[in-house]
Design a protein around this motif. Sequence first.
Motif, PDB file in Angstrom:
ATOM      1  N   HIS A  79      43.053  43.004  40.605  1.00 48.13           N
ATOM      2  CA  HIS A  79      44.011  41.908  40.434  1.00 48.13           C
ATOM      3  C   HIS A  79      45.165  42.317  39.537  1.00 48.13           C
ATOM      4  CE1 HIS A  79      41.238  41.162  36.932  1.00 48.13           C
ATOM      5  NE2 HIS A  79      42.349  40.833  36.316  1.00 48.13           N
ATOM      6  N   ALA A  81      47.592  40.620  36.513  1.00 48.91           N
ATOM      7  CA  ALA A  81      47.569  39.500  35.565  1.00 48.91           C
ATOM      8  C   ALA A  81      48.934  39.334  34.925  1.00 48.91           C
ATOM      9  CB  ALA A  81      46.514  39.731  34.491  1.00 48.91           C
ATOM     10  N   GLY A 109      38.578  34.046  29.179  1.00 52.62           N
ATOM     11  CA  GLY A 109      38.625  35.448  29.578  1.00 52.62           C
ATOM     12  C   GLY A 109      38.274  36.335  28.400  1.00 52.62           C
ATOM     13  N   ILE A 115      42.327  31.886  30.749  1.00 55.01           N
ATOM     14  CA  ILE A 115      42.813  32.497  31.983  1.00 55.01           C
ATOM     15  C   ILE A 115      42.543  31.568  33.168  1.00 55.01           C
ATOM     16  CG2 ILE A 115      42.350  34.829  31.107  1.00 55.01           C
ATOM     17  CD1 ILE A 115      39.928  34.919  33.060  1.00 55.01           C
ATOM     18  N   PHE A 117      42.556  32.111  37.750  1.00 54.91           N
ATOM     19  CA  PHE A 117      42.871  32.971  38.890  1.00 54.91           C
ATOM     20  C   PHE A 117      43.500  32.154  40.018  1.00 54.91           C
ATOM     21  CE2 PHE A 117      39.870  35.752  36.748  1.00 54.91           C
ATOM     22  CZ  PHE A 117      40.430  37.007  36.967  1.00 54.91           C
ATOM     23  N   GLU A 129      45.901  36.760  38.293  1.00 54.69           N
ATOM     24  CA  GLU A 129      45.347  36.085  37.120  1.00 54.69           C
ATOM     25  C   GLU A 129      46.504  35.658  36.222  1.00 54.69           C
ATOM     26  OE1 GLU A 129      43.077  38.785  34.721  1.00 54.69           O
ATOM     27  OE2 GLU A 129      42.579  37.306  33.212  1.00 54.69           O
TER      28      GLU A 129
END
Length: 134
Positions: A79, A81, A109, A115, A117, A129
Motif C-alpha cells: 500500500h 500511505a 496503526g 489510520i 484504509f 492508507e
Amino acid sequence: MLLLNLDHVALAVRDLDEALDRFARLYGVTAASREVVASEGVEEAMILVGGSQVQLLAPLSPDSPVARFLERRGEGIHHLAFAVPDLDAALAHLAAEGAELVDAEPRRGGGGSRIAFVHPRTFGGTLTELVEST
Ligand code: CO
C-alpha cells in the motif's frame, strides 16, 4: 488540500528479519522502529531513507490479511500511505464523494497513530492508507 505528504510505501515480505538484513546489506539502511501490531496480524518495521519511509510488513499467522496478500500476489508493494492533518475530515470527504472505504472509522496503526484504509477499487487497484500526523 487533504493530504500533507506521502508518509510511507509499504512492502509485504514473508520474513521480516531476512528483508531487514537485505536492506542493510544492499542499501546500508536499518529499521528505525519495529513493532508487532497484533490487531492487524503483522509485525512491521519502518526504514528511514532521507525524509522518506519504507514500511515492511510480515504476517504473524497464515490467516492474517498480509499472509493472504502474499499468497495471492507474492512479495511486493502492499500500500501507499498519505499523511493527513485531519483523518475524520478526510474520511467524511471521501465517503461523501462515494469512495469505497475499508475503514469507515479510524483505527490504531503503528506508533499509536490513527489510520484508515481506502479500498483498492477506489484507486485503480492500489490499497491506500491515510495516517493522521501527530
Ligand atoms: Co502502512
